[in-house]
Design a protein around this motif. Sequence first.
Motif, PDB file in Angstrom:
ATOM      1  N   ILE A   1       0.749  -1.271   0.182  1.00 34.30           N
ATOM      2  CA  ILE A   1      -0.534  -0.072   0.280  1.00 34.30           C
ATOM      3  C   ILE A   1       0.880   1.060   0.218  1.00 34.30           C
ATOM      4  N   LYS A   2       0.456   1.990  -0.576  1.00 39.04           N
ATOM      5  CA  LYS A   2       1.386   3.108  -0.914  1.00 39.04           C
ATOM      6  C   LYS A   2       1.827   4.007   0.363  1.00 39.04           C
ATOM      7  N   PRO A   3       2.466   4.536   0.808  1.00 41.90           N
ATOM      8  CA  PRO A   3       1.909   5.175   1.749  1.00 41.90           C
ATOM      9  C   PRO A   3       1.674   6.828   2.461  1.00 41.90           C
ATOM     10  N   GLY A   4       1.028   6.220   3.614  1.00 37.89           N
ATOM     11  CA  GLY A   4      -0.054   7.155   3.665  1.00 37.89           C
ATOM     12  C   GLY A   4      -1.626   6.470   3.473  1.00 37.89           C
ATOM     13  N   LYS A   5      -2.113   5.251   2.602  1.00 32.46           N
ATOM     14  CA  LYS A   5      -2.930   4.904   2.184  1.00 32.46           C
ATOM     15  C   LYS A   5      -2.715   3.710   3.065  1.00 32.46           C
ATOM     16  N   GLU A   6      -2.165   2.524   4.399  1.00 32.37           N
ATOM     17  CA  GLU A   6      -2.060   1.637   4.594  1.00 32.37           C
ATOM     18  C   GLU A   6      -3.179   1.730   5.704  1.00 32.37           C
ATOM     19  N   THR A   7      -3.876   0.439   5.995  1.00 32.84           N
ATOM     20  CA  THR A   7      -4.813   0.563   6.929  1.00 32.84           C
ATOM     21  C   THR A   7      -4.413   0.877   8.584  1.00 32.84           C
ATOM     22  N   PRO A   8      -5.042   1.951   8.810  1.00 34.61           N
ATOM     23  CA  PRO A   8      -4.904   2.512  10.322  1.00 34.61           C
ATOM     24  C   PRO A   8      -4.839   1.293  11.367  1.00 34.61           C
ATOM     25  N   GLU A   9      -4.152   1.287  12.439  1.00 33.84           N
ATOM     26  CA  GLU A   9      -4.080   0.222  13.136  1.00 33.84           C
ATOM     27  C   GLU A   9      -4.907   0.006  14.071  1.00 33.84           C
ATOM     28  N   PHE A  10      -5.825   0.925  14.341  1.00 31.91           N
ATOM     29  CA  PHE A  10      -6.906   1.135  15.186  1.00 31.91           C
ATOM     30  C   PHE A  10      -8.277   1.212  14.031  1.00 31.91           C
ATOM     31  N   LEU A  11      -9.001   0.457  13.456  1.00 30.81           N
ATOM     32  CA  LEU A  11      -9.429   0.553  12.026  1.00 30.81           C
ATOM     33  C   LEU A  11     -11.095   0.657  12.990  1.00 30.81           C
ATOM     34  N   PRO A  12     -12.002   1.899  12.594  1.00 32.21           N
ATOM     35  CA  PRO A  12     -13.317   2.455  12.859  1.00 32.21           C
ATOM     36  C   PRO A  12     -14.287   1.450  12.343  1.00 32.21           C
ATOM     37  N   ASP A  13     -15.417   1.170  12.988  1.00 34.85           N
ATOM     38  CA  ASP A  13     -15.796   0.308  11.966  1.00 34.85           C
ATOM     39  C   ASP A  13     -18.443   0.595  12.956  1.00 34.85           C
ATOM     40  N   PHE A  14     -18.347   1.228  11.440  1.00 37.94           N
ATOM     41  CA  PHE A  14     -19.804   1.614  10.890  1.00 37.94           C
ATOM     42  C   PHE A  14     -20.822   1.249  10.297  1.00 37.94           C
ATOM     43  N   ARG A  15     -21.773   0.415  11.544  1.00 39.46           N
ATOM     44  CA  ARG A  15     -22.944  -0.549  10.398  1.00 39.46           C
ATOM     45  C   ARG A  15     -24.276   0.337  10.803  1.00 39.46           C
ATOM     46  N   VAL A  16     -25.164  -0.077   9.301  1.00 41.70           N
ATOM     47  CA  VAL A  16     -26.991  -0.202   9.797  1.00 41.70           C
ATOM     48  C   VAL A  16     -26.926  -1.090   9.085  1.00 41.70           C
ATOM     49  N   ASN A  17     -28.252  -1.593   9.472  1.00 44.17           N
ATOM     50  CA  ASN A  17     -28.685  -2.840   7.961  1.00 44.17           C
ATOM     51  C   ASN A  17     -29.949  -3.652   9.144  1.00 44.17           C
ATOM     52  N   ALA A  18     -31.056  -3.782   8.072  1.00 40.01           N
ATOM     53  CA  ALA A  18     -32.312  -4.554   8.607  1.00 40.01           C
ATOM     54  C   ALA A  18     -31.813  -6.382   8.300  1.00 40.01           C
ATOM     55  N   PHE A  19     -32.589  -6.738   9.267  1.00 41.88           N
ATOM     56  CA  PHE A  19     -32.356  -8.380   8.603  1.00 41.88           C
ATOM     57  C   PHE A  19     -33.945  -8.863   9.416  1.00 41.88           C
ATOM     58  N   ALA A  20     -33.678 -10.331   8.907  1.00 42.09           N
ATOM     59  CA  ALA A  20     -34.763 -11.566   8.707  1.00 42.09           C
ATOM     60  C   ALA A  20     -34.600 -12.459   9.182  1.00 42.09           C
ATOM     61  N   HIS A  21     -35.596 -13.250   9.885  1.00 42.34           N
ATOM     62  CA  HIS A  21     -35.388 -14.712  10.203  1.00 42.34           C
ATOM     63  C   HIS A  21     -36.766 -15.242   9.796  1.00 42.34           C
ATOM     64  N   TRP A  22     -36.397 -16.712   9.225  1.00 46.89           N
ATOM     65  CA  TRP A  22     -37.953 -17.612   9.804  1.00 46.89           C
ATOM     66  C   TRP A  22     -37.562 -18.887   9.301  1.00 46.89           C
ATOM     67  N   GLU A  23     -38.643 -19.700   9.944  1.00 43.42           N
ATOM     68  CA  GLU A  23     -38.125 -21.037  10.426  1.00 43.42           C
ATOM     69  C   GLU A  23     -39.548 -21.015   9.599  1.00 43.42           C
ATOM     70  N   VAL A  24     -39.240 -21.760   8.603  1.00 42.27           N
ATOM     71  CA  VAL A  24     -40.160 -22.025   7.606  1.00 42.27           C
ATOM     72  C   VAL A  24     -41.112 -23.299   7.739  1.00 42.27           C
ATOM     73  N   ASP A  25     -42.634 -23.201   7.881  1.00 40.79           N
ATOM     74  CA  ASP A  25     -43.047 -24.335   8.469  1.00 40.79           C
ATOM     75  C   ASP A  25     -43.981 -25.472   8.110  1.00 40.79           C
ATOM     76  N   ILE A  26     -42.575 -26.280   7.396  1.00 40.98           N
ATOM     77  CA  ILE A  26     -42.937 -27.001   6.553  1.00 40.98           C
ATOM     78  C   ILE A  26     -43.551 -28.427   7.005  1.00 40.98           C
ATOM     79  N   TRP A  27     -43.237 -28.616   8.375  1.00 36.30           N
ATOM     80  CA  TRP A  27     -44.450 -29.278   8.628  1.00 36.30           C
ATOM     81  C   TRP A  27     -45.646 -29.323   9.748  1.00 36.30           C
ATOM     82  N   HIS A  28     -46.167 -27.882   9.161  1.00 37.60           N
ATOM     83  CA  HIS A  28     -46.795 -27.087   9.751  1.00 37.60           C
ATOM     84  C   HIS A  28     -46.744 -27.265  11.868  1.00 37.60           C
ATOM     85  N   LYS A  29     -45.631 -27.955  12.388  1.00 42.77           N
ATOM     86  CA  LYS A  29     -45.004 -27.978  13.737  1.00 42.77           C
ATOM     87  C   LYS A  29     -45.905 -26.261  13.868  1.00 42.77           C
TER      88      LYS A  29
END
Length: 477
Positions: free
Chosen positions: A128-156
Motif C-alpha cells: 500500500i502506498k505511504p499514507g494509505k495503509e490500514t490504520p492500526e485502530f480501524l473504526p467500523d460503522f454499520r446500519v442494517n435490516a435483518f430477518a429470520h424465518w423458520e419455514v413451517d414445512i411440517w405445520h409444527k
Amino acid sequence: MRNNRIVTWAVITVTALTYTGCSVPVLVHKTENKTVPVSYNNSQESANTGKVSWKTFFKDPYLNVLIDSALNNNQELNITMQEIEISRNEIQARKGEYLPFVGLGGGAGVEKRGRYTNIGASEATTDIKPGKETPEFLPDFRVNAFAHWEVDIWHKLRNAKKAALTRYLSSVEGKNFMTTNLISEIANSYYELLALDNQLEILQKNIEIQSNALRIVKMEKEATRVTELAVTRFQAQVLHTQNLQYDIQQRIVETENRINFLIGRYPQPIQRDHQTFEKLVPDLMQAGIPSQLLENRPDVRQAELDLSAAKLDVTVAKANFYPSLAISASVGLQAFNPVFLTRLPESLIASLIGDMAGPLINKNAIRAAYANANARQIQAVYNYERTILNAYIEVQNQLSKISNLEKSYDTKSREVQALSTSITISNRLFSSARADYMEVLLTQRDALESRFDLIETKMQQMNATVNIYRALGGGWN
C-alpha cells in the motif's frame, strides 16, 4: 465441477435429514367414545329447559338482582376472566412464531488486529502506498435490516398456534361452567334462606302457642287438676322450642354471608320476601335428549376442546422428529468512516442463508416429549368420556329426585294437616281431663317437626329444579 460437488453434498444432507424423520416411534392411540343413551326414561321430548336464559328461568326479582351482582363482582369469576386473557395472549405468541421476524439494527466500534494473526499479517504485507495503509485502530460503522424465518414445512408452528387457540376456547367454556355453578349456588342458598325464614316464623308461632298452653296448665295446677310435673314438662317444651330459634338465626346469618361472599361484598342483609316461599311451585322441567348435553354443557365442551388441543400437541411433538428449515437474510451499509456509508454500492452488505437441521443421534428427549404428549391425549380422552358420563348421571339423578320429592311433598302436606287437627283435639281433650298432658306435648312436637319437614321438602324441590337446570347446561348463556 465445484458446483456439482455442492449439489451432491446438498442432496446427501437433505436425504440424511429426511431419513431422521422416518424413525418416529409407534404409540398406542385411543379414540373417544361420544355415544350416549338415546333418552331419559324413554322420553323423546326435544324441548330443553337448559337453553332458557337464567333471567327467564328465575322469576324472583330479588334473586335476579343477586345473580346479576355476582356475575359482575365475584372474585373467582374475575380471576377466570384474567386466565382467559392469558390464553388469548398465548395465541398471539404462537402466531408470531411462524411469521418472519424482521428487525433493524446498527452499531459502531473500533478494532485492532494482532500483528501475528492471519488478518494482521496480511494487512502488514500488503503493498500500500505511504499514507494509505490500514490504520492500526480501524473504526467500523454499520446500519442494517435483518430477518429470520423458520419455514413451517411440517405445520409444527401452525398446529401449536391452533392448540393455543383451542385452549383459549376451552378457557372460555371453563368460565361458562363456572358461571353456571355460581348461579346455581346463589339460587340454592337463596331458597335455603327463604326456608330458614319460614322455619323461624313457625318456631315463633309455636312458642306463642306453647306459652299459652303453659299458662293454661299453671291455671289447671292451681285448680289441682294437674300436678307440678305437668307444669315443668310444658315449661321445658317452651324452653326447648325457644332454643331452636337461636340455631336457625345463626344459620340465617351464615347463609346470608355465603351469598354475600359469592357476590363479592362484605356482610349485609339480603333483600328477600319470605312470604312467597310457600307459594313457590317448582317449574316443569324439560330435559330434552341426552345428546343435547354435548352442546349445552360447558364442561363437556371444555373437555372436548382440551382433547382437540391434546391431539394437536401430539402432532407438534411428532414434527420435532423431522428436519426444520430456517432462512436468515440481512441487508445494510458498513464502512470504517461514516462518510462512506452513503457511497453505493461499495458500502453495501447483504447475506442470505438457508439452514436445515434435524435430529440424528440421541433423540431421547424428543421421544419422551412425544410419548408424554400422547399420554396426555389419552388422559384427555378418558376425561372427556368421564365428563359426558357424569353429565348424564347428574340429569338422571335430578329427574328422579324431582319425581320423588313431588310425591313426598304431597304426603307431608297431608301429614301436617292431620297433625294440626290433632293439636286442637288434644287440647280439647286435655281441657276436659280426657287426655294426658304427655299426649298434648307429643302432638305439639310432632306437628312442629312435620311443618319443618314440609318446608325442608319444599326447599329440596326448589333446589332440585335449580340443580337440573345446571345439569342441563343452563345459566351461562
